[in-house]
Design a protein around this motif. Structure first.
Motif, short mmCIF file in Angstrom:
data_model
loop_
_atom_site.label_atom_id
_atom_site.label_comp_id
_atom_site.label_asym_id
_atom_site.label_seq_id
_atom_site.Cartn_x
_atom_site.Cartn_y
_atom_site.Cartn_z
N ILE A 186 15.63 4.59 22.39
CA ILE A 186 15.15 4.58 20.98
C ILE A 186 16.34 4.54 20.19
CG2 ILE A 186 12.79 5.64 21.53
CD1 ILE A 186 13.84 8.23 20.21
N PHE A 187 17.36 4.90 20.32
CA PHE A 187 18.39 4.94 19.45
C PHE A 187 18.92 3.60 19.17
CE2 PHE A 187 22.72 5.14 17.71
CZ PHE A 187 22.86 6.19 17.13
N ILE A 188 19.12 2.71 20.08
CA ILE A 188 19.57 1.52 20.00
C ILE A 188 18.40 0.54 19.39
CG2 ILE A 188 20.15 -0.71 21.35
CD1 ILE A 188 21.49 1.16 23.31
N PHE A 189 17.12 0.88 19.69
CA PHE A 189 16.36 -0.18 19.16
C PHE A 189 15.96 0.23 17.86
CE2 PHE A 189 11.38 0.29 17.90
CZ PHE A 189 11.36 -1.02 17.98
N ILE A 190 15.79 1.59 17.39
CA ILE A 190 15.82 2.03 15.89
C ILE A 190 17.14 1.31 15.10
CG2 ILE A 190 15.29 3.86 14.14
CD1 ILE A 190 14.11 5.45 16.40
N LEU A 191 18.09 1.48 15.73
CA LEU A 191 19.29 1.04 14.88
C LEU A 191 19.25 -0.49 14.70
CD1 LEU A 191 21.86 1.75 13.73
CD2 LEU A 191 23.16 1.36 15.94
N VAL A 192 18.96 -1.18 15.71
CA VAL A 192 19.01 -2.57 15.59
C VAL A 192 17.80 -3.01 14.54
CG1 VAL A 192 18.70 -4.93 16.61
CG2 VAL A 192 19.95 -3.07 17.69
N SER A 193 16.70 -2.42 14.78
CA SER A 193 15.62 -2.66 13.66
C SER A 193 16.00 -2.29 12.29
CB SER A 193 14.35 -1.85 13.92
OG SER A 193 13.88 -1.99 15.48
#
Lengths: 244, 84
Positions: free
Chosen positions: A98-105
């Motif tokens: 979720i860290f990578i997903f939210i960051l890229v989003s």
């Protein structure tokens, strides 16, 4: 209505429908959020494929791209380890994802997309996931008696006057988590849309500095905060129990 | 009594402006948190990273109330719930 219409003609930060289809008689819209989510997912998938390829022929002394991948994984693992301690190995994967997903989003605003996290329909499921994880782990690692005692917290367990208030505060957790992320990203999006929409040709080059603040800085901070709060809540729910 | 649309929109704009005043509280709160974090780092520079993460966490939680005000303002301005 005059000025409202004038403003909304130039300033555009709303979610737009792209196509619609009928789903068991309901009208369902494919919106810009879904399109941007797909683009973010594609970016992450391409990165994952290349990372997989780099690690398949990994060397003892990392070089090039393998360095980057190992750095990212080490940073995420260190973050989870730092705030969850002995339960870290169970939640490394979820928190990292979720860290990578939210960051890229969040930083996809730099690519000219409307950030998917500026849609409450994206952040609310993330909050719900956190909520489910909190209570699943609470019931898994704590005895029902202790949970009951915790829910009646300031008063003794045989006097559950505070129970409704504690239940409300439990329900408020996913709502406040998701609203925090949503409102932060939305405020950045609205600000940039206002600057580009209302200033016209004046807004050349210098808004880049604002992008650095609203997209990169604010997005990274909010990602960190979301993950930190998720980890804090989960490790509170686990308590002192032994994690296998 | 019936009001026309422009009156309702104007009152919504005033309400949105009043709702954003909610930002004062989190601003003061975050400033206090940052000040104390700076003092803590000054006393114990070794604990810098831990103080930083605690400060960010506390500030983010304090920020939520201000963001609720912002959300109310957004709803009043763009969703226009008060129009009949």
């Amino acid at each position: 209505m005059g000025h409202g219409v004038l403003l909304s003609a130039d300033v555009d930060f709303m979610i737009h429908g792209v196509t619609k289809y009928s789903f068991f008689g309901h009208e369902v819209w494919i919106t810009t959020t879904q399109v941007c989510l797909l683009i973010v997912m594609l970016i992450l998938l391409i990165f994952a494929v290349f990372a997989n390829r780099a690690l398949r022929k990994a060397t003892e002394v990392p070089t090039g791209f393998q360095n980057v991948v190992e750095l990212i994984v080490e940073l995420l693992d260190g973050m989870v380890k730092g705030s969850m301690g002995k339960a870290a190995h169970k939640f490394n994967n979820y928190i990292g994802t979720i860290f990578i997903f939210i960051l890229v989003s969040n930083i996809s605003g730099l690519l000219g997309l409307r950030p998917p996290t500026a849609d409450y329909g994206v952040t609310f499921p993330l909050g719900i996931l956190t909520f489910i994880l909190i209570h699943f782990n609470q019931f898994k690692y704590q005895k029902p008696k202790d949970i009951w005692k915790d829910m009646c917290s300031p008063l003794p367990p045989w006097l559950p006057i505070w129970l409704p208030i504690n239940i409300i505060s439990e329900i408020a957790v996913p709502i406040s988590l998701s609203l925090r992320l949503f409102a932060n990203v939305l405020s950045g999006t609205v600000m940039m849309a206002l600057i580009y929409g209302l200033l016209g040709w004046v807004a050349t080059i210098w808004p880049a500095a604002l992008h650095v603040y609203f997209d990169l800085f604010s997005g990274a901070i909010q990602t960190y905060v979301f993950c930190m709060l998720t980890m804090t809540y989960i490790s509170n729910a686990i308590g002192d129990a032994e994690v296998a | 009594m019936d009001f026309n649309e422009n009156f309702i929109l104007g009152c919504s704009a005033i309400g949105a402006g009043l709702a954003v005043i909610a930002g004062i509280g989190p601003g003061v709160g975050q400033g206090i948190a940052a000040g104390h974090a700076a003092a803590a780092v000054g006393r114990n520079p070794g604990a810098r990273s831990e103080v930083m993460s605690t400060m960010l966490l506390g500030q983010a939680v304090a920020e939520t109330t201000g963001l609720y005000g912002l959300l109310i303002a957004m709803l009043l301005l763009f969703v226009k719930p008060l129009l009949p």
